[in-house]
Design an enzyme around this catalytic site. Structure first.
Site, PDB file in Angstrom:
ATOM      1  N   ASP A  51       0.927  -1.167  -0.200  1.00 25.02           N
ATOM      2  CA  ASP A  51      -0.121  -0.074  -0.064  1.00 25.02           C
ATOM      3  C   ASP A  51       0.777   1.289   0.019  1.00 25.02           C
ATOM      4  OD1 ASP A  51      -2.321   1.662   0.587  1.00 25.02           O
ATOM      5  OD2 ASP A  51      -1.541   1.810   2.550  1.00 25.02           O
TER       6      ASP A  51
ATOM      7  N   ASP B  66      -0.091   5.015   1.085  1.00 26.88           N
ATOM      8  CA  ASP B  66      -0.380   6.118   2.329  1.00 26.88           C
ATOM      9  C   ASP B  66      -0.354   5.054   3.564  1.00 26.88           C
ATOM     10  OD1 ASP B  66      -1.555   8.794   0.786  1.00 26.88           O
ATOM     11  OD2 ASP B  66      -2.054   6.858  -0.244  1.00 26.88           O
TER      12      ASP B  66
ATOM     13  N   ASP C  22      -1.329  -0.875   5.886  1.00 26.03           N
ATOM     14  CA  ASP C  22      -1.835  -0.429   7.149  1.00 26.03           C
ATOM     15  C   ASP C  22      -3.342  -0.310   7.453  1.00 26.03           C
ATOM     16  OD1 ASP C  22      -1.782   1.881   5.382  1.00 26.03           O
ATOM     17  OD2 ASP C  22      -1.977   3.007   7.205  1.00 26.03           O
TER      18      ASP C  22
END
Length: 223
Positions: free
Chosen positions: A8, A10, A167
């Protein structure tokens, strides 16, 4: 055991919260509101416009005024994609380690392509990977497995020999549904996903360099 690692963007590869938070506060100030502390906005950064507008304005998609605020937010953010955004500490070394191990790597994000591509370029990552899948690359975004599967096709790797690192719970849901092994980046933004240990990931890492150790162990059959 693995041929590739997908990340991922961000909250996993890059700390984009300072620039996204600036955009949210700039919009608040335009509306006559006081800026919020970055610490208040940071946890919701992985959820993009939806999460940041909910925190900054208490508004959700479908409510009156949301679309206008979202368009203005994105126009402001486009002016400041990579001023204070940086790779998380240890990420540059992790990518070096992946390449030293002969592993391909790529990015799978829900950020729209018009923001993803210039940001990835400004972070100096474009020459290192040809696999950048954005939220509007495939017909569905995460938590659908489609973006992860598309990334595997781009890299020419089988999902079962691929790790997906994120995250947010939806990253793990997408990776698991695609048939990948998954890693929860507990150092990231997390948002309202609850404790990382409850996401169903194969591994949990507290900092990027822990993944290097895990991959070295996996290469020796210690997964």
């Amino acid at each position: 055991m693995f041929d590739a690692v997908l990340f991922d963007l961000d909250g996993t590869l890059a700390d984009t919260a300072p620039d996204l938070g600036w955009a949210a506060n700039t919009l608040r100030e335009a509306e006559g509101m006081e800026p919020l502390p970055l610490a208040t906005l940071r946890p919701w950064t992985s959820q993009g416009v939806r999460g940041l507008l909910r925190t900054a304005f208490g508004i959700a998609p479908g409510q009156a005024g949301y679309d206008n605020l979202a368009q203005r937010f994105l126009a402001i953010y486009a002016e400041r994609l990579c001023v204070d955004t940086v790779l998380f500490e240890g990420v540059a070394e992790l990518l070096d380690e992946l390449e030293a191990l002969g592993l391909a790597w790529g990015i799978v994000t829900n950020k729209r392509m018009r923001y993803t591509d210039p940001l990835v370029a400004q972070l100096g990552l474009t020459p290192r990977t040809t696999c950048v899948v954005s939220g509007d690359t495939t017909a569905e975004a995460k938590p659908s497995p489609l973006p992860v599967l598309h990334a595997c096709q781009l890299l020419g790797c089988r999902p079962e020999r691929t790790l997906y690192v994120g995250d947010d719970r939806r990253d793990i849901v997408a990776g698991n549904a695609a048939g990948c092994r998954t890693v929860a980046a507990a150092y990231g933004y997390l948002g309202d996903s609850g404790p990382a240990m409850a996401w169903g990931a194969d591994w949990i890492i507290g900092q990027p360099r822990e993944l290097s150790t895990q991959l070295r162990n996996a290469s020796y059959g210690k997964f």
